[in-house]
Design an enzyme around this catalytic site. Structure first.
Site, PDB file in Angstrom:
ATOM      1  N   CYS A 112       0.861  -1.178   0.000  1.00  0.00           N
ATOM      2  CA  CYS A 112       0.000   0.000   0.000  1.00  0.00           C
ATOM      3  C   CYS A 112       0.903   1.236   0.000  1.00  0.00           C
ATOM      4  O   CYS A 112       1.746   1.396   0.880  1.00  0.00           O
ATOM      5  CB  CYS A 112      -0.885  -0.032   1.254  1.00  0.00           C
ATOM      6  SG  CYS A 112      -1.939   1.398   1.419  1.00  0.00           S
ATOM      7  N   CYS A 126     -10.957   9.672   8.784  1.00  0.00           N
ATOM      8  CA  CYS A 126      -9.611   9.325   8.305  1.00  0.00           C
ATOM      9  C   CYS A 126      -8.525  10.096   9.037  1.00  0.00           C
ATOM     10  O   CYS A 126      -8.652  11.296   9.278  1.00  0.00           O
ATOM     11  CB  CYS A 126      -9.531   9.588   6.805  1.00  0.00           C
ATOM     12  SG  CYS A 126      -7.934   9.131   6.108  1.00  0.00           S
ATOM     13  N   GLY A 169      -3.344  10.249   1.132  1.00  0.00           N
ATOM     14  CA  GLY A 169      -3.449  11.075  -0.063  1.00  0.00           C
ATOM     15  C   GLY A 169      -4.516  10.631  -1.032  1.00  0.00           C
ATOM     16  O   GLY A 169      -5.055   9.528  -0.948  1.00  0.00           O
ATOM     17  N   SER A 224     -14.206   5.130  -2.948  1.00  0.00           N
ATOM     18  CA  SER A 224     -14.605   5.167  -1.538  1.00  0.00           C
ATOM     19  C   SER A 224     -15.989   5.779  -1.455  1.00  0.00           C
ATOM     20  O   SER A 224     -16.165   6.972  -1.681  1.00  0.00           O
ATOM     21  CB  SER A 224     -13.613   6.010  -0.739  1.00  0.00           C
ATOM     22  OG  SER A 224     -12.347   5.415  -0.806  1.00  0.00           O
ATOM     23  N   ASN A 300     -11.343   1.420  11.094  1.00  0.00           N
ATOM     24  CA  ASN A 300     -10.186   1.417  11.982  1.00  0.00           C
ATOM     25  C   ASN A 300     -10.370   2.550  12.962  1.00  0.00           C
ATOM     26  O   ASN A 300     -10.551   3.697  12.555  1.00  0.00           O
ATOM     27  CB  ASN A 300      -8.908   1.660  11.186  1.00  0.00           C
ATOM     28  CG  ASN A 300      -8.514   0.443  10.403  1.00  0.00           C
ATOM     29  OD1 ASN A 300      -8.339  -0.630  10.950  1.00  0.00           O
ATOM     30  ND2 ASN A 300      -8.400   0.612   9.101  1.00  0.00           N
ATOM     31  N   CYS A 343      -4.410   3.962   7.429  1.00  0.00           N
ATOM     32  CA  CYS A 343      -3.780   5.129   6.800  1.00  0.00           C
ATOM     33  C   CYS A 343      -3.537   6.256   7.790  1.00  0.00           C
ATOM     34  O   CYS A 343      -4.400   6.611   8.555  1.00  0.00           O
ATOM     35  CB  CYS A 343      -4.616   5.748   5.695  1.00  0.00           C
ATOM     36  SG  CYS A 343      -6.052   4.896   5.213  1.00  0.00           S
TER      37      CYS A 343
HETATM   38  N1  SAH Z   1      -7.976   9.105  -0.980  1.00  0.00           N
HETATM   39  C1  SAH Z   1      -8.242   7.804  -1.492  1.00  0.00           C
HETATM   40  C2  SAH Z   1      -7.245   6.739  -1.089  1.00  0.00           C
HETATM   41  C3  SAH Z   1      -6.728   6.696   0.327  1.00  0.00           C
HETATM   42  S1  SAH Z   1      -7.686   6.036   1.633  1.00  0.00           S
HETATM   43  C4  SAH Z   1      -9.650   7.378  -1.134  1.00  0.00           C
HETATM   44  O1  SAH Z   1     -10.328   8.119  -0.446  1.00  0.00           O
HETATM   45  O2  SAH Z   1     -10.093   6.336  -1.595  1.00  0.00           O
HETATM   46  C5  SAH Z   1      -7.929   4.329   1.389  1.00  0.00           C
HETATM   47  C6  SAH Z   1      -9.265   3.849   1.956  1.00  0.00           C
HETATM   48  O3  SAH Z   1      -9.270   3.803   3.399  1.00  0.00           O
HETATM   49  C7  SAH Z   1     -10.433   4.751   1.568  1.00  0.00           C
HETATM   50  O4  SAH Z   1     -11.527   3.972   1.218  1.00  0.00           O
HETATM   51  C8  SAH Z   1     -10.693   5.487   2.871  1.00  0.00           C
HETATM   52  O5  SAH Z   1     -11.975   6.048   2.881  1.00  0.00           O
HETATM   53  C9  SAH Z   1     -10.460   4.394   3.881  1.00  0.00           C
HETATM   54  N2  SAH Z   1     -10.282   4.848   5.259  1.00  0.00           N
HETATM   55  C10 SAH Z   1      -9.749   5.999   5.719  1.00  0.00           C
HETATM   56  N3  SAH Z   1      -9.777   6.044   7.063  1.00  0.00           N
HETATM   57  C11 SAH Z   1     -10.333   4.896   7.478  1.00  0.00           C
HETATM   58  C12 SAH Z   1     -10.644   4.344   8.754  1.00  0.00           C
HETATM   59  N4  SAH Z   1     -10.377   4.997   9.877  1.00  0.00           N
HETATM   60  N5  SAH Z   1     -11.219   3.125   8.791  1.00  0.00           N
HETATM   61  C13 SAH Z   1     -11.481   2.438   7.653  1.00  0.00           C
HETATM   62  N6  SAH Z   1     -11.214   2.899   6.426  1.00  0.00           N
HETATM   63  C14 SAH Z   1     -10.648   4.122   6.336  1.00  0.00           C
END
Ligand code: SAH
Length: 355
Positions: A112, A126, A169, A224, A300, A343
């Site tokens: 990743c 996030c 990102g 997402s 998460n 992330c």
């Molecule tokens: N910006 C891009 C890619 C990065 S995040 C996007 O939004 O898709 C990768 C994935 O993890 C995304 O689906 C995001 O929404 C998710 N994500 C972010 N924080 C999270 C969390 N606390 N728990 C579960 N998924 C999360």
């Protein structure tokens, strides 16, 4: 083409083979030197020009003076005792930090990669977006994240078989570098990662999805979603104001029509917020007729973000409802939970230690 230069030095990991060819011939060298260099960089995974013994000494001296390979410095490496997931924190040349995660599955190893330092999408759940966007990650810096994971696997005789652009990102905000990264790692003369084993995840930047649909690269696009209606999605993902669901779904349909590639939709289950059966039904309605797959992600827990996990029996009920409605669905297996591999968590944790 924009190539990075620091102190007049060119960053070779930023270059596709054809860029490297142009660069070496510009130095008065024969074009085949580019293939030799590429071979050292990606097949032998050497980052010290002195070790590139089939290159003439004089050319190695020129490389030392004009070019640069390793720019990432490993700050920490954490290994999960549960499943061997390894999380790297790297320092970039300007002092900012990014993470990359190596996951071991029974079907192979996946990495990743982070595409930006921080993020400005502002998603409510996030960790990556908490400090806002610092800057884009360059293609070469993405390549280096991947190579660090591959070098770890080299010691075990393993290889990276799939790559997800799902670290911190928004890859479609850093469009050119993300695509260049894909071109570099899929090159048959280099790492040869199969395009079909690369997934780019976006929060839903409609114009960029439509542009990507025309690029004819065999990527998997993951979107997402996290909510089945505009009101809920806007409350979780500010980007939904600019690109509401109707437009997003239209762009996804176009992506399917142009590429013939089934889409993935990510849906993080947030306890009591988007995890009821009515949401599952609404989601099925939204996706009806579009060849796709839903990936349910147990959220998460991020200390700065107060979202509770959906209990296991409700996760199952949500999945079963989607399947009943004809939507293929999987629940993402948790990796590296003991090392906070979600992330932004390592970078955020590190920043917290530093202040
Ligand atoms: N910006 C891009 C890619 C990065 S995040 C996007 O939004 O898709 C990768 C994935 O993890 C995304 O689906 C995001 O929404 C998710 N994500 C972010 N924080 C999270 C969390 N606390 N728990 C579960 N998924 C999360």
């Amino acid at each position: 083409m924009q190539e990075r230069q620091t102190e007049e030095k060119s960053h070779l990991y930023d270059m596709r083979l054809e860029d490297l060819r142009r660069w070496v011939t510009g130095l008065g060298e024969p074009a085949y030197r580019a293939v030799q260099l590429f071979d050292w960089m990606y097949k032998k995974r050497v980052s010290d020009f002195e070790e590139m013994t089939n290159l003439p000494k004089a050319f190695r001296a020129v490389l030392r003076e004009r070019a640069e390979l390793q720019t990432l410095e490993e700050v920490t490496r954490q290994v999960s005792k549960k499943d061997g997931t390894t999380k790297f924190l790297f320092r970039l040349r300007d002092g900012s930090t990014v993470e990359a995660v190596l996951m071991r599955h029974d079907y192979g190893n996946s990495v990743c990669v982070s595409t930006q330092v921080g993020c400005r999408m502002g998603c409510a759940f996030c960790a990556s977006t908490i400090g806002g966007l610092v800057r884009n990650v360059t293609a070469g810096e993405m390549v280096e994240q991947l190579l660090a994971c591959q070098r770890l696997l080299d010691g075990e005789g393993g290889r990276v078989s799939s790559v997800v652009l799902m670290g911190s990102g928004e890859p479609l905000e850093n469009y050119d570098a993300s695509l260049r990264f894909v071109d570099i790692i899929t090159s048959p003369e280099g790492l040869r990662i199969g395009g079909r084993h690369i997934t780019l995840s976006t929060s839903g930047l409609v114009p960029a999805i439509r542009k990507l649909a025309k690029e004819r690269r065999p990527l998997t696009l993951a979107v997402s979603l996290h909510a089945p209606n505009d009101e809920l999605r806007t409350s979780l993902m500010p980007i939904n104001r600019a690109y509401p669901l109707a437009r997003l779904m239209e762009a996804c349909r176009e992506y399917w029509q142009e590429t013939g590639r089934r889409l993935t939709f990510e849906y993080a289950l947030l306890g009591g917020i988007n995890d009821q059966l009515v949401h599952a039904r609404e989601l099925a309605e939204l996706l009806r007729g579009l060849p796709c797959h839903v990936n349910l992600i147990p959220v998460n827990e991020v200390p700065e973000r107060r979202f509770a996990r959906t209990p296991k029996h409700l996760v199952r009920a949500f999945r079963e409802e989607l399947e009943k409605q004809g939507i293929p669905c999987t629940v993402r297996r948790e990796m590296g939970s003991d090392i906070a591999a979600a992330c932004g968590q390592l970078r955020a944790g590190h920043a917290a230690i530093e202040v």
